[in-house]
Scaffold this motif. Structure first.
Motif, mmCIF file in Angstrom:
data_model
loop_
_atom_site.group_PDB
_atom_site.id
_atom_site.type_symbol
_atom_site.label_atom_id
_atom_site.label_comp_id
_atom_site.label_asym_id
_atom_site.label_seq_id
_atom_site.Cartn_x
_atom_site.Cartn_y
_atom_site.Cartn_z
ATOM 1 N N ARG A 17 19.653 -7.877 -21.671
ATOM 2 C CA ARG A 17 20.016 -7.390 -22.531
ATOM 3 C C ARG A 17 18.787 -6.354 -21.703
ATOM 4 O O ARG A 17 18.033 -6.850 -21.138
ATOM 5 N N TRP B 252 15.753 -4.819 -21.766
ATOM 6 C CA TRP B 252 14.359 -5.029 -22.045
ATOM 7 C C TRP B 252 13.494 -3.765 -23.463
ATOM 8 O O TRP B 252 13.446 -3.175 -22.190
ATOM 9 N N THR B 253 13.582 -4.339 -24.048
ATOM 10 C CA THR B 253 12.250 -3.098 -25.422
ATOM 11 C C THR B 253 11.264 -3.966 -26.046
ATOM 12 O O THR B 253 10.864 -2.766 -26.738
ATOM 13 N N GLU C 215 10.278 -6.487 -27.220
ATOM 14 C CA GLU C 215 10.407 -7.119 -27.951
ATOM 15 C C GLU C 215 11.408 -8.779 -28.132
ATOM 16 O O GLU C 215 12.208 -8.566 -28.102
ATOM 17 N N TYR D 265 15.709 -7.519 -17.329
ATOM 18 C CA TYR D 265 16.319 -7.830 -18.747
ATOM 19 C C TYR D 265 16.286 -8.569 -19.131
ATOM 20 O O TYR D 265 15.075 -9.933 -19.006
ATOM 21 N N GLY D 266 15.750 -9.105 -20.841
ATOM 22 C CA GLY D 266 15.533 -9.671 -21.416
ATOM 23 C C GLY D 266 16.649 -10.558 -21.722
ATOM 24 O O GLY D 266 17.518 -10.123 -21.280
ATOM 25 N N ARG E 164 12.059 -10.575 -29.960
ATOM 26 C CA ARG E 164 12.707 -10.727 -31.061
ATOM 27 C C ARG E 164 14.651 -10.022 -31.613
ATOM 28 O O ARG E 164 14.523 -10.132 -32.489
ATOM 29 N N ASP E 165 14.475 -9.313 -30.216
ATOM 30 C CA ASP E 165 15.185 -8.762 -31.219
ATOM 31 C C ASP E 165 16.793 -8.808 -30.278
ATOM 32 O O ASP E 165 16.451 -9.144 -29.646
ATOM 33 N N LEU E 166 17.325 -8.377 -31.263
ATOM 34 C CA LEU E 166 18.739 -9.970 -31.290
ATOM 35 C C LEU E 166 20.308 -9.055 -30.507
ATOM 36 O O LEU E 166 20.526 -9.076 -30.636
ATOM 37 N N THR E 167 19.314 -8.007 -30.070
ATOM 38 C CA THR E 167 20.751 -6.521 -29.484
ATOM 39 C C THR E 167 20.809 -7.055 -28.242
ATOM 40 O O THR E 167 20.124 -6.640 -27.591
ATOM 41 N N TYR E 168 21.654 -8.037 -28.414
ATOM 42 C CA TYR E 168 22.483 -8.277 -26.228
ATOM 43 C C TYR E 168 23.714 -7.515 -25.833
ATOM 44 O O TYR E 168 24.530 -6.686 -26.360
ATOM 45 N N ASP E 169 23.335 -6.569 -24.814
ATOM 46 C CA ASP E 169 24.701 -6.038 -24.539
ATOM 47 C C ASP E 169 25.554 -6.907 -23.332
ATOM 48 O O ASP E 169 27.005 -6.856 -23.464
#
Length: 122
Positions: free
Chosen positions: A98, A100-101, A103, A31-32, A105-110
């Protein structure tokens, strides 16, 4: 995934704290993981993130050279080492995870942990 942040407290300006974010429920090595903070009367601010397996990290400019994010996948834990703390770092700090995508700086956290209070006195 459950996340538990800890390590906050009261510290004088110039001091250090290390926040921990312990994950349970499943391994988060792939996970990020990110850290956010929310100061009184302000919105939630992204502080930084670490890639899966810890291959890359990113922190915002205002904490660069003072804050470091790391992870110990064997302990399923992510850390935020905060040095040279300033009064403006006072906030409730949150960890998040989240899928891992690729990126940082991807701010979409689960997944979100509860916050831990950091107070820096001048």
């Amino acid at each position: 995934v459950q996340l538990q942040a800890s390590g906050g407290g009261l510290v004088q300006a110039g001091g250090s704290l290390r926040l921990s974010c312990a994950a349970s429920g499943r391994t988060v090595s792939t996970y990020g993981m990110g850290w956010f903070r929310q100061a009184p009367g302000k919105g939630r601010e992204f502080v930084g993130a670490i890639a899966k397996f810890g291959s890359m990290t990113y922190v915002i400019d205002s904490v660069k050279d003072r804050f470091t994010i790391s992870r110990d996948n064997a302990k399923n834990t992510v850390y935020l080492q905060m040095n040279s703390l300033k009064p403006e770092d006072t906030a409730v700090y949150y960890c998040a995870g989240r899928i891992w995508t690729g990126e940082l700086r991807d701010l979409t956290y689960d997944y979100w942990g509860q916050g831990t209070q950091v107070t820096v006195s001048s």
